[in-house]
Design an enzyme around this catalytic site. Structure first.
Site, PDB file in Angstrom:
ATOM      1  N   ALA A   1     -40.456  80.552 -47.499  1.00 38.31           N
ATOM      2  CA  ALA A   1     -39.792  81.662 -48.196  1.00 38.31           C
ATOM      3  C   ALA A   1     -39.484  82.761 -47.193  1.00 38.31           C
ATOM      4  O   ALA A   1     -39.734  83.931 -47.433  1.00 38.31           O
ATOM      5  CB  ALA A   1     -40.696  82.177 -49.311  1.00 38.31           C
TER       6      ALA A   1
ATOM      7  N   ASN B   1     -32.824  75.257 -36.263  1.00 36.76           N
ATOM      8  CA  ASN B   1     -31.891  75.431 -35.158  1.00 36.76           C
ATOM      9  C   ASN B   1     -32.325  74.536 -33.999  1.00 36.76           C
ATOM     10  O   ASN B   1     -33.448  74.073 -33.941  1.00 36.76           O
ATOM     11  CB  ASN B   1     -31.929  76.906 -34.717  1.00 36.76           C
ATOM     12  CG  ASN B   1     -30.671  77.306 -33.985  1.00 36.76           C
ATOM     13  OD1 ASN B   1     -29.676  76.577 -33.957  1.00 36.76           O
ATOM     14  ND2 ASN B   1     -30.698  78.484 -33.387  1.00 36.76           N
TER      15      ASN B   1
ATOM     16  N   LYS C   1     -23.918  73.869 -30.726  1.00 33.45           N
ATOM     17  CA  LYS C   1     -24.609  75.134 -31.027  1.00 33.45           C
ATOM     18  C   LYS C   1     -25.757  75.347 -30.034  1.00 33.45           C
ATOM     19  O   LYS C   1     -25.973  76.474 -29.561  1.00 33.45           O
ATOM     20  CB  LYS C   1     -25.134  75.083 -32.472  1.00 33.45           C
ATOM     21  CG  LYS C   1     -25.966  76.266 -32.911  1.00 33.45           C
ATOM     22  CD  LYS C   1     -25.151  77.257 -33.698  1.00 33.45           C
ATOM     23  CE  LYS C   1     -25.819  78.565 -34.048  1.00 33.45           C
ATOM     24  NZ  LYS C   1     -27.176  78.529 -34.489  1.00 33.45           N
TER      25      LYS C   1
ATOM     26  N   ASN D   1     -26.171  78.521 -27.598  1.00 36.42           N
ATOM     27  CA  ASN D   1     -27.411  79.303 -27.603  1.00 36.42           C
ATOM     28  C   ASN D   1     -28.053  79.334 -26.210  1.00 36.42           C
ATOM     29  O   ASN D   1     -28.609  80.349 -25.803  1.00 36.42           O
ATOM     30  CB  ASN D   1     -28.407  78.736 -28.619  1.00 36.42           C
ATOM     31  CG  ASN D   1     -28.029  79.043 -30.060  1.00 36.42           C
ATOM     32  OD1 ASN D   1     -28.566  78.457 -30.980  1.00 36.42           O
ATOM     33  ND2 ASN D   1     -27.098  79.957 -30.271  1.00 36.42           N
TER      34      ASN D   1
ATOM     35  N   GLU E   1     -37.925  79.812 -30.298  1.00 41.70           N
ATOM     36  CA  GLU E   1     -37.703  78.372 -30.495  1.00 41.70           C
ATOM     37  C   GLU E   1     -37.270  77.720 -29.177  1.00 41.70           C
ATOM     38  O   GLU E   1     -36.521  76.742 -29.177  1.00 41.70           O
ATOM     39  CB  GLU E   1     -36.677  78.150 -31.609  1.00 41.70           C
ATOM     40  CG  GLU E   1     -37.201  78.612 -32.968  1.00 41.70           C
ATOM     41  CD  GLU E   1     -36.246  78.359 -34.137  1.00 41.70           C
ATOM     42  OE1 GLU E   1     -36.616  77.668 -35.092  1.00 41.70           O
ATOM     43  OE2 GLU E   1     -35.114  78.881 -34.082  1.00 41.70           O
TER      44      GLU E   1
HETATM   45  P1  NAD Z   1     -38.409  82.676 -41.050  1.00 42.63           P
HETATM   46  O1  NAD Z   1     -39.504  82.815 -40.044  1.00 42.63           O
HETATM   47  O2  NAD Z   1     -37.788  83.893 -41.624  1.00 42.63           O
HETATM   48  O3  NAD Z   1     -38.922  81.779 -42.262  1.00 42.63           O
HETATM   49  C1  NAD Z   1     -39.697  80.638 -42.096  1.00 42.63           C
HETATM   50  C2  NAD Z   1     -40.714  80.612 -43.219  1.00 42.63           C
HETATM   51  O4  NAD Z   1     -41.354  79.339 -43.225  1.00 42.63           O
HETATM   52  C3  NAD Z   1     -41.832  81.663 -43.065  1.00 42.63           C
HETATM   53  O5  NAD Z   1     -41.942  82.388 -44.263  1.00 42.63           O
HETATM   54  C4  NAD Z   1     -43.083  80.823 -42.809  1.00 42.63           C
HETATM   55  O6  NAD Z   1     -44.261  81.430 -43.320  1.00 42.63           O
HETATM   56  C5  NAD Z   1     -42.715  79.556 -43.576  1.00 42.63           C
HETATM   57  N1  NAD Z   1     -43.533  78.389 -43.199  1.00 42.63           N
HETATM   58  C6  NAD Z   1     -43.748  77.862 -41.972  1.00 42.63           C
HETATM   59  N2  NAD Z   1     -44.568  76.799 -42.058  1.00 42.63           N
HETATM   60  C7  NAD Z   1     -44.863  76.646 -43.370  1.00 42.63           C
HETATM   61  C8  NAD Z   1     -45.682  75.730 -44.090  1.00 42.63           C
HETATM   62  N3  NAD Z   1     -46.349  74.744 -43.488  1.00 42.63           N
HETATM   63  N4  NAD Z   1     -45.755  75.864 -45.442  1.00 42.63           N
HETATM   64  C9  NAD Z   1     -45.088  76.869 -46.074  1.00 42.63           C
HETATM   65  N5  NAD Z   1     -44.320  77.754 -45.448  1.00 42.63           N
HETATM   66  C10 NAD Z   1     -44.200  77.658 -44.099  1.00 42.63           C
HETATM   67  O7  NAD Z   1     -37.310  81.745 -40.335  1.00 42.63           O
HETATM   68  P2  NAD Z   1     -35.733  81.724 -40.610  1.00 42.63           P
HETATM   69  O8  NAD Z   1     -35.092  82.875 -39.904  1.00 42.63           O
HETATM   70  O9  NAD Z   1     -35.459  81.510 -42.045  1.00 42.63           O
HETATM   71  O10 NAD Z   1     -35.332  80.437 -39.775  1.00 42.63           O
HETATM   72  C11 NAD Z   1     -35.535  79.098 -40.221  1.00 42.63           C
HETATM   73  C12 NAD Z   1     -34.708  78.197 -39.311  1.00 42.63           C
HETATM   74  O11 NAD Z   1     -33.318  78.492 -39.528  1.00 42.63           O
HETATM   75  C13 NAD Z   1     -34.956  78.451 -37.816  1.00 42.63           C
HETATM   76  O12 NAD Z   1     -34.901  77.256 -37.104  1.00 42.63           O
HETATM   77  C14 NAD Z   1     -33.805  79.364 -37.417  1.00 42.63           C
HETATM   78  O13 NAD Z   1     -33.451  79.270 -36.048  1.00 42.63           O
HETATM   79  C15 NAD Z   1     -32.693  78.816 -38.299  1.00 42.63           C
HETATM   80  N6  NAD Z   1     -31.616  79.786 -38.551  1.00 42.63           N
HETATM   81  C16 NAD Z   1     -31.926  81.041 -39.029  1.00 42.63           C
HETATM   82  C17 NAD Z   1     -30.893  81.926 -39.285  1.00 42.63           C
HETATM   83  C18 NAD Z   1     -31.177  83.314 -39.829  1.00 42.63           C
HETATM   84  O14 NAD Z   1     -30.229  84.093 -39.949  1.00 42.63           O
HETATM   85  N7  NAD Z   1     -32.377  83.656 -40.174  1.00 42.63           N
HETATM   86  C19 NAD Z   1     -29.557  81.542 -39.064  1.00 42.63           C
HETATM   87  C20 NAD Z   1     -29.292  80.258 -38.585  1.00 42.63           C
HETATM   88  C21 NAD Z   1     -30.345  79.382 -38.327  1.00 42.63           C
HETATM   89  O1  KPL Z   2     -26.466  81.785 -32.638  1.00 40.89           O
HETATM   90  C1  KPL Z   2     -26.580  82.770 -31.966  1.00 40.89           C
HETATM   91  C2  KPL Z   2     -27.946  83.347 -31.855  1.00 40.89           C
HETATM   92  O2  KPL Z   2     -28.099  84.551 -31.613  1.00 40.89           O
HETATM   93  O3  KPL Z   2     -28.898  82.572 -32.036  1.00 40.89           O
HETATM   94  C3  KPL Z   2     -25.391  83.345 -31.243  1.00 40.89           C
HETATM   95  C4  KPL Z   2     -24.908  84.588 -31.929  1.00 40.89           C
HETATM   96  C5  KPL Z   2     -24.268  82.338 -31.251  1.00 40.89           C
HETATM   97  C6  KPL Z   2     -25.709  83.651 -29.819  1.00 40.89           C
HETATM   98  O4  KPL Z   2     -26.043  82.485 -29.126  1.00 40.89           O
END
Ligand code: NAD
Ligand code: KPL
Length: 303
Positions: A8, A103, A182, A186, A262
């Site tokens: 969440a 990611n 991607k 990155n 990451e």
């Molecule tokens: P986040 O840290 O906000 O959320 C992850 C959640 O998972 C946390 O609340 C954590 O407590 C929970 N969690 C982890 N292990 C768990 C378990 N065993 N049981 C229950 N809950 C658990 O992370 P995020 O920003 O949502 O990112 C998630 C993925 O999406 C990452 O790989 C990130 O790079 C990718 N991503 C994020 C965004 C963004 O805008 N936030 C955009 C693109 C990609």
């Molecule tokens: O995906 C991105 C990040 O910040 O993780 C961008 C904006 C593309 C930069 O690599």
């Protein structure tokens, strides 16, 4: 069919709230009793879009709950994915579908390997969300999510539910190409923003370094059988640097806030792939060493 959503955090909340408001059954899986109690006290998930905040009282449960899972959205960080799935494996029904939002690369393959008989779909997203407080997430940037299955080009029927929920997406028959592309973007941008302590746009002051990294990353993509992901990589990196000039990269934000990065699934994955292919990429390797030193100096995890 119920969507179980593990995590969440930012993306998990963004997906859960939009699915729930479209009338799709959703259940959250929270880490432990403490998180469940905190969630119940909060009264649900809050999604903030512009100046509007909406709360969704989505039911939540623990990983150890007995009911089987047919569809799981895995919305944790890449470094948590394998352990999270291991805990849920006994609940994942034969033929269950998992959508992996992580990611980078490496965590998806590790998860899929653990789960024979279940379908693992990989996603690559440009949506942006961040946590303002516990269980409160800001939808910060409209974007797009590509979904695909490296083992099976057939799109699942439930993509219609995403459409209905207003989740901008596209089925991608070559999702690995998207994820590699991607990852390369990155790798060319994020570590440098950490090392220079700068916004994406400030990388315009380091054109030679960016160009050299793009050349090495393109060579790597070719060698890894991903020539399409290498196509005009340098041009796209420059375009992203300009388009996101005012932003801090996600890795910069993680380091600035003292959070684990990451790195293993981004630059670490790229360097390990180069080594596997006996490819000498000195600048990429040096970048990894500099980034690891930087993390070490700040007491942050190196993996
Ligand atoms: P986040 O840290 O906000 O959320 C992850 C959640 O998972 C946390 O609340 C954590 O407590 C929970 N969690 C982890 N292990 C768990 C378990 N065993 N049981 C229950 N809950 C658990 O992370 P995020 O920003 O949502 O990112 C998630 C993925 O999406 C990452 O790989 C990130 O790079 C990718 N991503 C994020 C965004 C963004 O805008 N936030 C955009 C693109 C990609
Ligand atoms: O995906 C991105 C990040 O910040 O993780 C961008 C904006 C593309 C930069 O690599």
């Amino acid at each position: 069919m119920t969507w179980h959503i593990l995590g969440a955090g930012s993306l998990g909340t963004l997906w859960a709230a939009r699915l729930a408001r479209a009338g799709v059954p959703v259940r959250l899986i929270l880490r432990n009793h403490e998180r469940l109690a905190a969630y119940q006290a909060a009264g649900g998930l809050t999604l903030i879009e512009g100046d509007q905040a909406s709360q969704y009282a989505i039911p939540a449960e623990l990983p150890q709950t007995k009911a089987p899972i047919q569809r799981l959205l895995l919305a944790c960080k890449a470094y948590d994915a394998e352990n999270a799935v291991a805990e849920l494996a006994p609940r994942l029904a034969e033929g269950a579908e998992l959508l992996l939002l992580q990611n980078g690369l490496g965590s998806q393959q590790a998860v899929a390997q653990r789960l024979p008989g279940r379908r693992c779909l990989f996603a690559s997203s440009t949506e942006g969300a961040f946590r303002q407080a516990d269980f409160q997430v800001v939808f910060a940037g409209n974007g797009h999510t590509w979904l695909g299955d490296p083992e099976n080009p057939q799109a699942p029927l439930w993509l219609e539910e995403l459409q209905h929920a207003g989740i901008a997406h596209q089925w991608s028959p070559d999702i690995l190409m998207r994820l590699w592309r991607k990852l390369a973007l990155n790798c060319a941008i994020n570590p440098l923003t950490v090392l220079y302590g700068c916004r994406n746009g400030d990388l315009r002051e380091h054109p030679a370094e960016v160009a050299t990294l793009c050349a090495e990353l393109s060579e790597l993509l070719q060698r890894c059988g991903q020539p399409a992901a290498a196509d005009n990589l340098h041009d796209e990196v420059l375009r992203v640097i300009v388009a996101t000039a005012a932003n801090y990269s996600s890795m910069h934000q993680d380091v600035a806030q003292g959070r684990r990065t990451e790195i293993t699934y981004l630059l670490g994955y790229a360097c390990a792939a180069a080594q596997r292919h006996d490819l000498h990429l000195p600048h990429l390797h040096h970048l990894q060493q500099r980034l690891l030193d930087h993390l070490r100096e700040r007491g942050l995890p190196l993996n």
